[in-house]
Design a protein around this motif. Sequence first.
Motif, PDB file in Angstrom:
ATOM      1  N   PRO A 253      12.764  57.130  -0.477  1.00  0.00           N
ATOM      2  CA  PRO A 253      11.626  56.638  -1.266  1.00  0.00           C
ATOM      3  C   PRO A 253      11.080  55.298  -0.786  1.00  0.00           C
ATOM      4  O   PRO A 253       9.859  55.086  -0.808  1.00  0.00           O
ATOM      5  N   GLY A 254      11.953  54.394  -0.322  1.00  0.00           N
ATOM      6  CA  GLY A 254      11.478  53.112   0.171  1.00  0.00           C
ATOM      7  C   GLY A 254      10.693  53.258   1.459  1.00  0.00           C
ATOM      8  O   GLY A 254       9.583  52.728   1.601  1.00  0.00           O
TER       9      GLY A 254
ATOM     10  N   THR B 244       7.312  55.147   0.849  1.00  0.00           N
ATOM     11  CA  THR B 244       6.326  54.314   0.149  1.00  0.00           C
ATOM     12  C   THR B 244       5.723  53.285   1.085  1.00  0.00           C
ATOM     13  O   THR B 244       4.502  53.093   1.129  1.00  0.00           O
TER      14      THR B 244
ATOM     15  N   TYR C 219       1.711  52.978   2.216  1.00  0.00           N
ATOM     16  CA  TYR C 219       0.932  51.737   2.103  1.00  0.00           C
ATOM     17  C   TYR C 219       0.358  51.344   3.463  1.00  0.00           C
ATOM     18  O   TYR C 219      -0.832  50.999   3.586  1.00  0.00           O
TER      19      TYR C 219
ATOM     20  N   TYR D  20      12.407  57.662 -13.427  1.00  0.00           N
ATOM     21  CA  TYR D  20      11.384  57.286 -12.459  1.00  0.00           C
ATOM     22  C   TYR D  20      10.019  57.400 -13.124  1.00  0.00           C
ATOM     23  O   TYR D  20       9.696  58.442 -13.720  1.00  0.00           O
TER      24      TYR D  20
ATOM     25  N   MET E 234       6.424  62.788  -1.833  1.00  0.00           N
ATOM     26  CA  MET E 234       6.126  61.539  -1.129  1.00  0.00           C
ATOM     27  C   MET E 234       5.773  61.805   0.333  1.00  0.00           C
ATOM     28  O   MET E 234       4.914  61.130   0.912  1.00  0.00           O
TER      29      MET E 234
ATOM     30  N   ILE F  62      15.535  53.921  -7.446  1.00  0.00           N
ATOM     31  CA  ILE F  62      14.356  54.424  -6.747  1.00  0.00           C
ATOM     32  C   ILE F  62      13.173  53.485  -6.987  1.00  0.00           C
ATOM     33  O   ILE F  62      12.438  53.128  -6.066  1.00  0.00           O
TER      34      ILE F  62
ATOM     35  N   THR G  44      10.888  51.427  -4.160  1.00  0.00           N
ATOM     36  CA  THR G  44       9.446  51.597  -3.972  1.00  0.00           C
ATOM     37  C   THR G  44       8.702  50.282  -4.210  1.00  0.00           C
ATOM     38  O   THR G  44       7.727  49.980  -3.508  1.00  0.00           O
TER      39      THR G  44
ATOM     40  N   ALA H 181       9.195  48.172  -1.212  1.00  0.00           N
ATOM     41  CA  ALA H 181       8.416  48.714  -0.106  1.00  0.00           C
ATOM     42  C   ALA H 181       6.958  48.269  -0.180  1.00  0.00           C
ATOM     43  O   ALA H 181       6.339  47.967   0.841  1.00  0.00           O
TER      44      ALA H 181
END
Length: 317
Positions: free
Chosen positions: A29-30, A33, A37, A64, A80, A294, A298, A301
């Motif tokens: 997830p990091g 994300t 971006y 989440y 994602m 999580i 994010t 991130a």
Amino acid sequence: MATLALVQHHCIMALNDELYDVLIVGGGPGGLTAATYLRRFRRSVAVIDKGHSRLSLIPVSHNYPGFPDGVNGAELLERMRTQLRHYGGEVHDGEVLELTRSGDLCFVARTSIGEVRARTVLLASGVIDGGMPMERWHEAVACGAIRLCPVCDGYDVKGKKVGVLACEQKPVNHALFLRTYCEHVTLFDREKQSEYSDTDRERLQAGQVRHIASPCVCVTLTDDMKPVVHTADGEEFQFDVVYPMLGETARSTLAVSLGAEVTDCEKLLVDHKQQTTVPGLFAVGDVVRGLNQIAVATGQAAVAATCIHNALPARYA
């Protein structure tokens, strides 16, 4: 097979041919994300992931944001990835084996799918969980008989009979936290006896947590998927849920090889921009000192990706 080999060949050639703005190590997830971006900032990004995200183990996450009925971990990862693809990004399946510097302007990564050069690097490589003797591990996690994070899902085990295997550091904290939700909580030591202070013992007594002195040697499952803790003295204890509190070691070796500073469990030290002590090397998620969540990964991130974009040379339309 020939078609797959051709695709992999083109992938390696593409990676070798470009100096990326950012190399992201890890597609959890990091990492995903940050990649989204950065693609929306119109930055060139290479994401390399070897497929070991802990998120894929989660049967359902209820904390989440945006999923009131919960979301399966593998489904969230795929959502994602799909979001990243909407902005022209992709995840390359592979492993970063070595990370070096080439002057002040470039990192060079030796990977299982070729060499990658990038102006900056973001590590979202996560942690390695400690082990324990456990049969049918993935089945047990998938059905919720074994759970890994009280902060994530303590609410979901309300009223259940819970066993907790003590971690070496602060061995009583997780058991006491779970007393927030459960009347019957039992704490076990591991094969090596945990160290308890007088204060620890007083806290267990005040919280009415049962403590079994004989250490756990293994956990098995009944036919109806109930976890059973086996202790060194031959006793067996059946529960609805067991939290093994495995302990962890951060996958920070790549950063350490460049001189990055670490703390407990080899977790990386970062500043308010998520930059490690090595200029141009950023880190987010479980590999960083802090709360393993999580939502935390994010959020970190988003911060890291924005700071990286602002630090890179401007790119105009």
